[in-house]
Design an enzyme around this catalytic site. Structure first.
Site, PDB file in Angstrom:
ATOM      1  N   THR A  55       0.806  -1.223   0.000  1.00  0.00           N
ATOM      2  CA  THR A  55       0.000   0.000   0.000  1.00  0.00           C
ATOM      3  C   THR A  55       0.838   1.272   0.000  1.00  0.00           C
ATOM      4  OG1 THR A  55      -1.442   1.312   1.437  1.00  0.00           O
ATOM      5  CG2 THR A  55      -0.178  -0.379   2.519  1.00  0.00           C
ATOM      6  N   GLU A  71       0.267   3.621   1.824  1.00  0.00           N
ATOM      7  CA  GLU A  71       0.400   4.041   3.234  1.00  0.00           C
ATOM      8  C   GLU A  71       1.818   3.802   3.744  1.00  0.00           C
ATOM      9  OE1 GLU A  71      -1.873   5.476   5.488  1.00  0.00           O
ATOM     10  OE2 GLU A  71      -3.197   5.776   3.774  1.00  0.00           O
ATOM     11  N   TYR A  86      -1.616  -0.029  10.784  1.00  0.00           N
ATOM     12  CA  TYR A  86      -1.887  -0.686   9.494  1.00  0.00           C
ATOM     13  C   TYR A  86      -0.648  -0.622   8.608  1.00  0.00           C
ATOM     14  CZ  TYR A  86      -3.676  -0.990   4.666  1.00  0.00           C
ATOM     15  OH  TYR A  86      -3.869  -1.300   3.343  1.00  0.00           O
ATOM     16  N   LYS A 144       1.772  -3.629   7.266  1.00  0.00           N
ATOM     17  CA  LYS A 144       1.953  -3.853   5.829  1.00  0.00           C
ATOM     18  C   LYS A 144       3.430  -3.744   5.426  1.00  0.00           C
ATOM     19  CE  LYS A 144      -2.182  -4.483   3.832  1.00  0.00           C
ATOM     20  NZ  LYS A 144      -2.496  -5.493   2.800  1.00  0.00           N
TER      21      LYS A 144
HETATM   22  P1  NDP Z   1     -11.400  -4.816   1.781  1.00  0.00           P
HETATM   23  O1  NDP Z   1     -11.357  -4.363   3.196  1.00  0.00           O
HETATM   24  O2  NDP Z   1     -12.576  -4.487   0.930  1.00  0.00           O
HETATM   25  O3  NDP Z   1     -11.241  -6.413   1.750  1.00  0.00           O
HETATM   26  C1  NDP Z   1     -10.397  -7.079   2.649  1.00  0.00           C
HETATM   27  C2  NDP Z   1     -10.641  -8.570   2.529  1.00  0.00           C
HETATM   28  O4  NDP Z   1      -9.845  -9.235   3.538  1.00  0.00           O
HETATM   29  C3  NDP Z   1     -12.095  -8.988   2.805  1.00  0.00           C
HETATM   30  O5  NDP Z   1     -12.404 -10.085   1.974  1.00  0.00           O
HETATM   31  C4  NDP Z   1     -12.045  -9.419   4.258  1.00  0.00           C
HETATM   32  O6  NDP Z   1     -13.053 -10.332   4.614  1.00  0.00           O
HETATM   33  C5  NDP Z   1     -10.688 -10.109   4.266  1.00  0.00           C
HETATM   34  N1  NDP Z   1     -10.156 -10.282   5.613  1.00  0.00           N
HETATM   35  C6  NDP Z   1     -10.081  -9.385   6.610  1.00  0.00           C
HETATM   36  N2  NDP Z   1      -9.542  -9.944   7.712  1.00  0.00           N
HETATM   37  C7  NDP Z   1      -9.279 -11.237   7.391  1.00  0.00           C
HETATM   38  C8  NDP Z   1      -8.752 -12.328   8.096  1.00  0.00           C
HETATM   39  N3  NDP Z   1      -8.373 -12.232   9.368  1.00  0.00           N
HETATM   40  N4  NDP Z   1      -8.623 -13.516   7.452  1.00  0.00           N
HETATM   41  C9  NDP Z   1      -9.014 -13.644   6.162  1.00  0.00           C
HETATM   42  N5  NDP Z   1      -9.533 -12.648   5.441  1.00  0.00           N
HETATM   43  C10 NDP Z   1      -9.662 -11.444   6.047  1.00  0.00           C
HETATM   44  O7  NDP Z   1     -10.058  -4.296   1.100  1.00  0.00           O
HETATM   45  P2  NDP Z   1      -9.779  -3.954  -0.446  1.00  0.00           P
HETATM   46  O8  NDP Z   1     -10.397  -4.985  -1.295  1.00  0.00           O
HETATM   47  O9  NDP Z   1     -10.067  -2.517  -0.670  1.00  0.00           O
HETATM   48  O10 NDP Z   1      -8.200  -4.084  -0.494  1.00  0.00           O
HETATM   49  C11 NDP Z   1      -7.569  -5.329  -0.806  1.00  0.00           C
HETATM   50  C12 NDP Z   1      -6.166  -5.346  -0.227  1.00  0.00           C
HETATM   51  O11 NDP Z   1      -5.412  -4.277  -0.775  1.00  0.00           O
HETATM   52  C13 NDP Z   1      -6.107  -5.171   1.296  1.00  0.00           C
HETATM   53  O12 NDP Z   1      -5.037  -5.958   1.768  1.00  0.00           O
HETATM   54  C14 NDP Z   1      -5.792  -3.699   1.475  1.00  0.00           C
HETATM   55  O13 NDP Z   1      -5.128  -3.471   2.690  1.00  0.00           O
HETATM   56  C15 NDP Z   1      -4.895  -3.456   0.268  1.00  0.00           C
HETATM   57  N6  NDP Z   1      -4.903  -2.110  -0.249  1.00  0.00           N
HETATM   58  C16 NDP Z   1      -6.092  -1.513  -0.583  1.00  0.00           C
HETATM   59  C17 NDP Z   1      -6.106  -0.244  -1.108  1.00  0.00           C
HETATM   60  C18 NDP Z   1      -7.384   0.417  -1.503  1.00  0.00           C
HETATM   61  O14 NDP Z   1      -7.361   1.630  -1.747  1.00  0.00           O
HETATM   62  N7  NDP Z   1      -8.496  -0.300  -1.611  1.00  0.00           N
HETATM   63  C19 NDP Z   1      -4.842   0.511  -1.327  1.00  0.00           C
HETATM   64  C20 NDP Z   1      -3.654  -0.264  -1.045  1.00  0.00           C
HETATM   65  C21 NDP Z   1      -3.701  -1.510  -0.516  1.00  0.00           C
HETATM   66  P3  NDP Z   1     -14.532  -9.808   5.070  1.00  0.00           P
HETATM   67  O15 NDP Z   1     -15.247  -9.479   3.797  1.00  0.00           O
HETATM   68  O16 NDP Z   1     -15.079 -10.974   5.792  1.00  0.00           O
HETATM   69  O17 NDP Z   1     -14.301  -8.595   5.927  1.00  0.00           O
HETATM   70  P1  GDP Z   2      -6.848   5.813   3.707  1.00  0.00           P
HETATM   71  O1  GDP Z   2      -6.140   6.745   2.782  1.00  0.00           O
HETATM   72  O2  GDP Z   2      -6.526   4.381   3.479  1.00  0.00           O
HETATM   73  O3  GDP Z   2      -6.742   6.199   5.133  1.00  0.00           O
HETATM   74  O4  GDP Z   2      -8.401   5.907   3.239  1.00  0.00           O
HETATM   75  P2  GDP Z   2      -9.664   6.636   3.889  1.00  0.00           P
HETATM   76  O5  GDP Z   2     -10.681   6.703   2.800  1.00  0.00           O
HETATM   77  O6  GDP Z   2     -10.078   5.958   5.147  1.00  0.00           O
HETATM   78  O7  GDP Z   2      -9.154   8.104   4.254  1.00  0.00           O
HETATM   79  C1  GDP Z   2      -8.651   8.981   3.264  1.00  0.00           C
HETATM   80  C2  GDP Z   2      -8.417  10.347   3.892  1.00  0.00           C
HETATM   81  O8  GDP Z   2      -9.670  10.940   4.207  1.00  0.00           O
HETATM   82  C3  GDP Z   2      -7.625  10.308   5.203  1.00  0.00           C
HETATM   83  O9  GDP Z   2      -6.648  11.319   5.160  1.00  0.00           O
HETATM   84  C4  GDP Z   2      -8.656  10.632   6.264  1.00  0.00           C
HETATM   85  O10 GDP Z   2      -8.130  11.315   7.406  1.00  0.00           O
HETATM   86  C5  GDP Z   2      -9.578  11.554   5.484  1.00  0.00           C
HETATM   87  N1  GDP Z   2     -10.928  11.657   6.068  1.00  0.00           N
HETATM   88  C6  GDP Z   2     -11.585  12.802   6.370  1.00  0.00           C
HETATM   89  N2  GDP Z   2     -12.775  12.544   6.907  1.00  0.00           N
HETATM   90  C7  GDP Z   2     -12.886  11.188   6.956  1.00  0.00           C
HETATM   91  C8  GDP Z   2     -13.930  10.317   7.409  1.00  0.00           C
HETATM   92  O11 GDP Z   2     -14.962  10.728   7.894  1.00  0.00           O
HETATM   93  N3  GDP Z   2     -13.704   8.972   7.270  1.00  0.00           N
HETATM   94  C9  GDP Z   2     -12.551   8.478   6.717  1.00  0.00           C
HETATM   95  N4  GDP Z   2     -12.408   7.142   6.585  1.00  0.00           N
HETATM   96  N5  GDP Z   2     -11.543   9.288   6.311  1.00  0.00           N
HETATM   97  C10 GDP Z   2     -11.724  10.627   6.415  1.00  0.00           C
END
Ligand code: NDP
Ligand code: GDP
Length: 356
Positions: free
Chosen positions: A134, A136, A158, A162
């Protein structure tokens, strides 16, 4: 059409669902790991489900958890995948401050458990591994675009978890010759984005306000900047990373940055509302220019203990080596999300009206 088998950990998540669609289109047999939950957690992939007894069925799910090493080992042994995509994670930055140990267990040690299972089962070069890393990791302290060689500075439990997963992926590549790669993905969104991430929180609120189901949207920091792309584009990048002869690490990003404030303005614009701002800091308020309604307020609860102010990716390497670039613009992403939530809320309102 390929005849490969993929295992997606985190199949029920945003990215897992789009990746499943992509791999099925390409002819893969797709196995997904899903967690046991007291309520249904497969809504994002239900449309892909077919009874495994159906001839030609190519999508199947297995119960499992990243905190359970034996389970991971057994599922990987049963499936014998050609490719493993580890998308599973406690993926919410704010939540990771509340649950740092669980986040480390799932995101950091969970990755180690998969890699160790692959080593124990001697999958080695026969199985390619993708790690969902990520942006992050960078911490967003400067204001220049981040690339694969930008130093890391994780600013949340987080991101720190990661970081461990990122390095273990590289360690297994260097120590044991694994075909293991990191995709360092910048924020990517869609109508399937989790409802507590800021983009989806905003688009749901816009829709709910339109249907009279919500008065106001409470947000935290409006000034942070993110490089927001569409998840559909990013799963294509994940797949391309694993099709390379040699494993490597790649940034996937749009190369364009927007503030949270801009996202809010753009989302309300989709339904024809113009936002005007008054006040400063926690007293700032967003009004609808025409009606004068007070639509947005600041709630300090949404400020983070440590913020990542600026995330902008340079996807140059992915473009040069993978031929990957995003196809969906920021404004199209925002309007797709808003219109999808307008439809979701319309159905929800219909149900509420029906049941009094
Ligand atoms: P989501 O939160 O939508 O999906 C996460 C998935 O992981 C879900 O299927 C969840 O299951 C599963 N999960 C959570 N905890 C566990 C566990 N203990 N054991 C097994 N499975 C688990 O994330 P995204 O699809 O958005 O992201 C996919 C990956 O990419 C993640 O690793 C995220 O950190 C990373 N990432 C995402 C970004 C983004 O902007 N979306 C950016 C960079 C990295 P359940 O549905 O049951 O909760
Ligand atoms: P992140 O980049 O993975 O932390 O994704 P988020 O969508 O959770 O947050 C993106 C940015 O939006 C971060 O800088 C947060 O601090 C900002 N933010 C502002 N208001 C909110 C809120 O109400 N919820 C979340 N999730 N983020 C917020």
């Amino acid at each position: 059409m390929t005849n490969k088998t993929a295992l997606i950990i985190g199949v029920t998540g945003q990215d897992g669902s789009y990746l499943t669609e992509l791999l099925l289109e390409k002819g893969y047999h797709v196995h997904g790991l899903k967690r046991r939950s007291s309520s249904f957690n497969t809504a994002r992939v239900d449309h892909l489900y077919v009874d495994p007894r159906t001839p030609g069925a190519r999508f199947q799910m297995h119960f499992g958890d990243l905190t359970d090493a034996m389970n991971l080992c057994r599922v990987i042994q049963e499936v014998r995948p050609d490719e493993i995509y580890n998308l599973g994670a406690q993926s919410h930055v704010q939540v990771s401050f509340e649950t740092p140990e669980y986040t480390a267990n799932t995101d950091a040690l969970g990755t180690l458990r998969i890699l160790e299972a692959m080593r124990i089962l001697k999958l080695g070069a026969d199985c390619r591994y993708y790690q969902a890393s990520t942006s992050e990791l960078f911490g967003g302290l400067g204001e220049t675009a981040q690339r694969e060689d930008t130093p890391f500075h994780p600013r949340s439990p987080y991101a720190a978890a990661k970081l461990y997963a990122y390095w273990m992926t590289i360690n297994y590549r260097e120590a044991y010759g694994f075909h293991a790669s990191n995709g360092i993905l910048f924020n990517h969104e869609s109508p399937r984005r989790g409802e507590t991430f800021v983009t989806r929180k905003i688009t749901r609120a816009v829709a709910a306000i339109e249907w009279g189901m919500q008065d106001k949207l409470y947000l935290g920091n409006l000034e942070t900047k993110r490089d927001w792309g569409h998840a559909k584009d990013y799963v294509e990048g994940m797949w391309r990373i694993l099709q390379q002869d040699a494993p490597d690490d790649y940034v996937l990003a749009t190369g364009e940055v927007h503030t949270v404030r801009e996202f809010v303005e753009c989302a309300f614009d989709v339904v024809g509302r113009t936002i005007v701002w008054e006040g400063h800091g926690v007293d700032e308020v967003g009004y609808d220019r025409k009606s004068g309604e007070r639509l947005i307020e600041i709630d300090p609860r949404y400020f983070r203990p440590a913020e990542v102010d600026f995330l902008l990716g340079d996807p140059g390497k992915a473009w040069a080596r993978l031929g990957w670039s995003p196809t969906i613009s920021f404004s199209n992403l925002v309007s797709e999300m808003v219109m999808s939530d307008v439809n979701v809320m319309m159905r929800e309102k219909g149900r509420n009206d029906l049941h009094g």
